[in-house]
Design a protein around this motif. Structure first.
Motif, PDB file in Angstrom:
ATOM      1  N   CYS A  29       0.850  -1.189   0.000  1.00  0.00           N
ATOM      2  CA  CYS A  29       0.000   0.000   0.000  1.00  0.00           C
ATOM      3  C   CYS A  29       0.887   1.241   0.000  1.00  0.00           C
ATOM      4  O   CYS A  29       1.825   1.359   0.796  1.00  0.00           O
ATOM      5  CB  CYS A  29      -0.895  -0.007   1.231  1.00  0.00           C
ATOM      6  SG  CYS A  29      -1.847   1.517   1.404  1.00  0.00           S
TER       7      CYS A  29
ATOM      8  N   CYS B  79       0.146   3.038   3.710  1.00  0.00           N
ATOM      9  CA  CYS B  79       0.451   2.428   5.015  1.00  0.00           C
ATOM     10  C   CYS B  79       1.470   1.300   4.908  1.00  0.00           C
ATOM     11  O   CYS B  79       1.851   0.726   5.918  1.00  0.00           O
ATOM     12  CB  CYS B  79      -0.831   1.934   5.683  1.00  0.00           C
ATOM     13  SG  CYS B  79      -1.517   0.459   4.908  1.00  0.00           S
TER      14      CYS B  79
ATOM     15  N   CYS C 122      -4.203  -0.255  -0.122  1.00  0.00           N
ATOM     16  CA  CYS C 122      -4.870  -1.421   0.485  1.00  0.00           C
ATOM     17  C   CYS C 122      -6.373  -1.207   0.470  1.00  0.00           C
ATOM     18  O   CYS C 122      -7.141  -2.159   0.443  1.00  0.00           O
ATOM     19  CB  CYS C 122      -4.347  -1.661   1.895  1.00  0.00           C
ATOM     20  SG  CYS C 122      -4.700  -0.317   3.039  1.00  0.00           S
TER      21      CYS C 122
ATOM     22  N   CYS D  80      -7.734   4.229   2.686  1.00  0.00           N
ATOM     23  CA  CYS D  80      -6.626   4.021   3.630  1.00  0.00           C
ATOM     24  C   CYS D  80      -6.159   5.374   4.160  1.00  0.00           C
ATOM     25  O   CYS D  80      -5.883   6.302   3.396  1.00  0.00           O
ATOM     26  CB  CYS D  80      -5.466   3.306   2.940  1.00  0.00           C
ATOM     27  SG  CYS D  80      -4.005   3.168   3.984  1.00  0.00           S
TER      28      CYS D  80
HETATM   29 ZN   LIG Z   1      -3.015   1.160   3.334  1.00  0.00          ZN
END
Ligand SMILES: [Zn+2]
Ligand SMILES: [Zn+2]
Length: 179
Positions: free
Chosen positions: A72, A75, A130, A134
């Motif tokens: 991602c 994150c 993701c 997010c």
């Molecule tokens: Zn993420």
């Protein structure tokens, strides 16, 4: 042993207008990747293809369903997903003297690997997430915002983390320990 991406068009014949549909289950070769986004080597690639005999050669119209793994961009969590990629290519019976890269049949065989690879690499997401929502990482401590309490806060933001969070946002590939 011939590549599993090689398709034999003998049964199609060379009469313009004839057509066959086929389904290929093939393992992804190594090297289908773009930055941190890649198709794991050996992962199952499913190709639904239509082969049409035309005057100049064989026109292939296909969809390749390809598993991808990435991180991602916000994150850094691992992401496992897949992309469905349209492919269309004419494989000529005779080599093109003007363009030696042009796809050409070898005897009755055509190799789908280079054309599928090019289409897949172009279709890989540049900045995968993701989840579209997010929230990324806390600029105060680097924790995933999805994992922390709703009232998570810092009296003072450590400037090193703030800089790092910005860096991560702009470049998912950065290693926090990298100097
Ligand atoms: Zn993420
Ligand atoms: Zn925090």
């Amino acid at each position: 042993m011939r590549s599993p991406f090689v398709y034999d068009t003998r049964e199609l014949g060379r009469r313009p207008g004839s057509m066959r549909e086929d389904h290929l289950d093939v393992p992804a070769p190594a090297g289908w990747e773009l930055g941190l986004v890649k198709v794991p080597a050996g992962a199952p690639v499913v190709i639904e293809a239509r082969f049409e005999s035309v005057m100049e050669g064989v026109l292939v119209t296909a969809t390749a369903e390809v598993p991808i793994s990435a991180e991602c961009g916000r994150c850094l969590d691992p992401i496992e997903t897949s992309v469905s990629v349209p492919v269309q290519e004419l494989f000529a019976y005779e080599p093109d003297p003007e363009d030696d890269e042009a796809p050409t049949l070898t005897g009755d065989q055509l190799d789908l690997e280079p054309v599928v690879r090019d289409a897949v690499v172009l279709a890989l997401p540049l900045n995968p997430l993701c989840d579209p929502d997010c929230e990324g990482l806390c600029p105060g401590c680097g924790a995933r915002l999805a994992d922390v309490e709703p009232d998570h806060a810092h009296d003072e933001i450590d400037p090193r983390w703030a800089a790092l969070a910005l860096l991560k946002d702009s470049n998912a590939g950065s290693d926090p320990e990298e100097k």
